[in-house]
Design a protein around this motif. Structure first.
Motif, PDB file in Angstrom:
ATOM      1  N   UNK A   1     -13.390 -10.299 -25.684  1.00  0.00           N
ATOM      2  CA  UNK A   1     -12.050 -10.501 -25.728  1.00  0.00           C
ATOM      3  C   UNK A   1     -10.916  -9.954 -26.459  1.00  0.00           C
ATOM      4  N   UNK A   2      -9.743  -9.837 -26.105  1.00  0.00           N
ATOM      5  CA  UNK A   2      -8.727  -9.270 -27.043  1.00  0.00           C
ATOM      6  C   UNK A   2      -7.819 -10.631 -27.149  1.00  0.00           C
ATOM      7  N   UNK A   3      -7.132 -10.919 -28.405  1.00  0.00           N
ATOM      8  CA  UNK A   3      -6.512 -11.661 -28.629  1.00  0.00           C
ATOM      9  C   UNK A   3      -6.956 -13.067 -29.037  1.00  0.00           C
ATOM     10  N   UNK A   4      -6.275 -14.160 -28.243  1.00  0.00           N
ATOM     11  CA  UNK A   4      -7.146 -15.634 -28.586  1.00  0.00           C
ATOM     12  C   UNK A   4      -8.094 -15.712 -27.333  1.00  0.00           C
ATOM     13  N   UNK A   5      -9.287 -16.288 -27.687  1.00  0.00           N
ATOM     14  CA  UNK A   5     -10.294 -16.585 -26.685  1.00  0.00           C
ATOM     15  C   UNK A   5      -9.519 -18.030 -26.061  1.00  0.00           C
ATOM     16  N   UNK A   6     -10.014 -17.936 -24.601  1.00  0.00           N
ATOM     17  CA  UNK A   6      -9.415 -19.166 -23.750  1.00  0.00           C
ATOM     18  C   UNK A   6     -10.400 -20.285 -23.541  1.00  0.00           C
ATOM     19  N   UNK A   7     -11.496 -20.085 -24.165  1.00  0.00           N
ATOM     20  CA  UNK A   7     -12.518 -21.197 -24.197  1.00  0.00           C
ATOM     21  C   UNK A   7     -13.296 -21.103 -25.193  1.00  0.00           C
ATOM     22  N   UNK A   8     -13.829 -22.534 -25.504  1.00  0.00           N
ATOM     23  CA  UNK A   8     -14.857 -22.687 -26.780  1.00  0.00           C
ATOM     24  C   UNK A   8     -15.952 -23.689 -26.391  1.00  0.00           C
ATOM     25  N   UNK A   9     -16.806 -23.740 -27.195  1.00  0.00           N
ATOM     26  CA  UNK A   9     -18.016 -24.806 -26.778  1.00  0.00           C
ATOM     27  C   UNK A   9     -17.797 -26.061 -27.839  1.00  0.00           C
ATOM     28  N   UNK A  10     -17.764 -27.148 -27.331  1.00  0.00           N
ATOM     29  CA  UNK A  10     -17.707 -28.238 -28.274  1.00  0.00           C
ATOM     30  C   UNK A  10     -18.778 -29.311 -27.809  1.00  0.00           C
ATOM     31  N   UNK A  11     -18.959 -30.105 -29.160  1.00  0.00           N
ATOM     32  CA  UNK A  11     -20.089 -31.196 -28.860  1.00  0.00           C
ATOM     33  C   UNK A  11     -18.954 -32.555 -28.498  1.00  0.00           C
TER      34      UNK A  11
END
Length: 596
Positions: A437-447
């Motif tokens: 990715x460049x810039x801000x990632x569009x996703x993340x992993x959460x609990x």
């Protein structure tokens, strides 16, 4: 249920139907002088416990849950809180067990400021220990470590996400610069920064256990916090890709460099109210993270003792003693039991809340597999991968037991200012490439919390289940109509559906609506809208320098209209005008018959 707009300036109570538990417990309350001495000895009135008796605070958007549990609370003459409270960490703790005084997944809730820095330079502002007055506080950027003659500059945004402020009962916010035109207290003090909620930040000339400046923070009720006790804990190394260079300076191979980072804290040693009353926090001069006592200006105090492993073993308030016990885990000794002075107890079992120790990470192939963003197994409707679930069990001193089930799920934002593409390095005939990715990632992993159950003596089991419908995209993929949804099934079989804004730069996290469904029919529908502008500043301040933090978090966007549709009628709450702080000045409430 509280609806809170992103601006935080307006709070509107729209729904409150907590299920009462058939359990009672003793609650600490402030008692007026007209109450009897006997009532003072008992510590207040007996009251029923609610569904939040475990101190759980859950984000309805993504299911991220925090816990806050007060073990000791002493009434002071000033009303300033004198408490020993545990809560889940606001930032991942890392693997430095020496700085976990109540074990992995918990920390003592005390006022502090903190940031993550290159270990080699520590907390600095552009290389200076004038870390407060040298705005905008961004650390000096060092080059890669010798002896590899590396010339890669380690940019601060690789590890630094700004300076964060935790103040119990007030909030956890990021330090912001104050642009011209922002309101400052007219008390002759120079304020260099602020935070959401109109906190104001100034400088202390020194700290008590080191060199360089400290900070103070004044909140709107007039309380002032002095941050001048420094402590450091090891954080995770940052991996940087770079061509390895030989002694002749020629690069001929790709390698990974590890940049050592540390979480640096400035703990508050004192809070004063506007009348001169105070609470002091006293720390160990050798083990700098260890809180030793909390004392009030009226003579009340709380004292702490530690065991050989450096973890809290006892908390004392006068002759009353709370005892703490731990059990081994792969993340170190975790909190297992607390015995209260009346011999009732908290008990903790199940999995370690490891996601507060090290952050959950997206599957390795999410971006790297040709930017395919493969999420299989990490959406609520998918069969879960191995180890996707974590189970946490807590037993309250009343005897009630809470069982919380978390699952690793992907969440994200739409219209995100970034992209995924092929990346690489070239030197001579050598080429190294990958997808990222460049810039801000569009996703993340959460609990995310997917199930909550409460049971106990004489109590039928109460159960909640949570279902999430996330969305994510980069700027080129979604320009309007980007939302996420959450559904919660309550113990009484009512289904509540929330719709949230999901545009990274416009409305991420703002709750647009709440729909309550009973027996398959819509019982109530509540919608709310934000004010576009007003006589208040556009933001609480500016993010200091390049950062991964969303600038939307700084904006002042109060709620301007709430509509409730129920039983054939529409109830409206319209804000006609705001003041310079974004607070409602005049409000019109009305109702009408809903058109068929």
């Amino acid at each position: 249920m509280n609806f809170i707009g992103n601006g935080g300036a307006v709070k509107i109570i729209v729904f409150a139907s907590l299920i009462a538990l058939s359990i009672t417990a003793q609650a600490q309350q402030i008692v007026s002088t007209s109450d009897t001495y006997d009532e003072r000895l008992r510590g207040g009135a007996i009251s029923s416990l609610g569904a939040d008796l475990f101190g759980d605070l859950v984000s309805n958007k993504d299911g991220v849950a925090h816990f806050s549990q007060t073990d000791v609370s002493i009434q002071t003459n000033s009303g300033l809180p004198l408490e020993f409270t545990r809560h889940t960490p606001r930032k991942t703790q890392g693997l430095d067990k020496a700085s976990m005084p109540i074990g992995p997944g918990w920390e003592i809730d005390v006022p502090y400021m903190m940031g993550t820095y290159d270990t080699r330079s520590g907390w600095n502002a552009n290389g200076s220990v004038a870390r407060c007055s040298t705005t905008p506080w961004r650390p000096y950027e060092m080059f890669g470590p010798l002896p590899d003659f590396n010339m890669q500059r380690m940019t601060a945004d690789m590890y630094w996400s700004g300076i964060h402020i935790n103040i119990p009962h007030v909030g956890y916010e990021s330090l912001l610069t104050l642009p011209s035109g922002q309101v400052r207290p007219q008390d002759g003090t120079n304020y260099v920064g602020g935070a959401r909620g109109f906190w104001r930040v100034g400088c202390l000339p020194g700290i008590k256990n080191g060199t360089g400046e400290g900070f103070f923070v004044k909140v709107p009720n007039g309380n002032k916090y002095y941050f001048d006790w420094m402590a450091t804990r090891n954080a995770f190394d940052v991996v940087v890709s770079e061509l390895w260079r030989g002694s002749n300076g020629e690069g001929y191979d790709s390698t990974k460099l590890l940049v050592p980072t540390s979480d640096v804290f400035l703990y508050a040693t004192r809070v004063e109210d506007r009348y001169g009353n105070y609470i002091n926090y006293n720390y160990d001069s050798v083990n700098k993270h260890r809180l030793m006592s909390i004392e009030s200006s009226d003579g009340s105090r709380i004292d702490l003792s530690y065991d050989e492993a450096g973890q809290v073993s006892e908390v004392r308030a006068g002759e009353r003693i709370w005892k703490y016990f731990y059990a081994d885990s792969i993340y170190g000794r975790k909190l297992s039991e607390i015995i209260l002075p009346d011999q009732s107890r908290w008990a903790f079992s199940g999995d370690v809340m490891w996601w507060f120790v090290e952050p959950p990470r997206l599957p390795d192939g999410f971006y790297k597999n040709g930017c395919a963003e493969v999420s299989t197994g990490y959406l609520i409707q998918d069969p879960p991968p191995q180890f996707a679930f974590s189970h946490v069990v807590m037993t309250h001193p009343s005897g009630a037991q809470g069982s919380f089930t978390f699952r690793s799920l992907i969440h994200g934002s739409d219209d995100t200012p970034g992209t995924c593409s092929m990346q690489g390095t070239f030197y001579g005939n050598h080429m190294n490439y990958w997808y990222g990715t460049w810039g801000v990632p569009n996703a993340c992993l959460a609990k995310s919390l997917v199930s909550k159950k409460i049971s106990g003596p004489g109590l039928s089991e109460l159960a909640w289940s949570y279902t999430y419908f996330p969305s994510w995209s980069f700027a080129k993929d979604c320009s309007q109509g980007c939302y996420s949804r959450t559904q919660i099934l309550n113990p009484d079989a009512t289904l509540v559906e929330y719709v949230f804004g999901n545009s990274y730069s416009e409305d991420y996290g703002f709750q647009y609506s709440e729909k309550i469904i009973k027996a398959g029919s819509v019982y109530r529908f509540v919608s709310q809208y934000q004010s576009a502008s007003g006589p208040y500043p556009e933001s609480y301040g500016d993010i200091p320098g390049p950062s991964m933090e969303n600038p939307l978090n700084t904006k002042i966007k109060p709620v301007s209209l709430v509509e409730t549709r129920q039983q054939g009628r529409i109830f409206r709450m319209q804000v006609n005008s705001f003041d310079s702080f974004g607070r409602a000045v005049t409000i019109t409430r009305s109702s009408s018959v809903e058109s068929p």
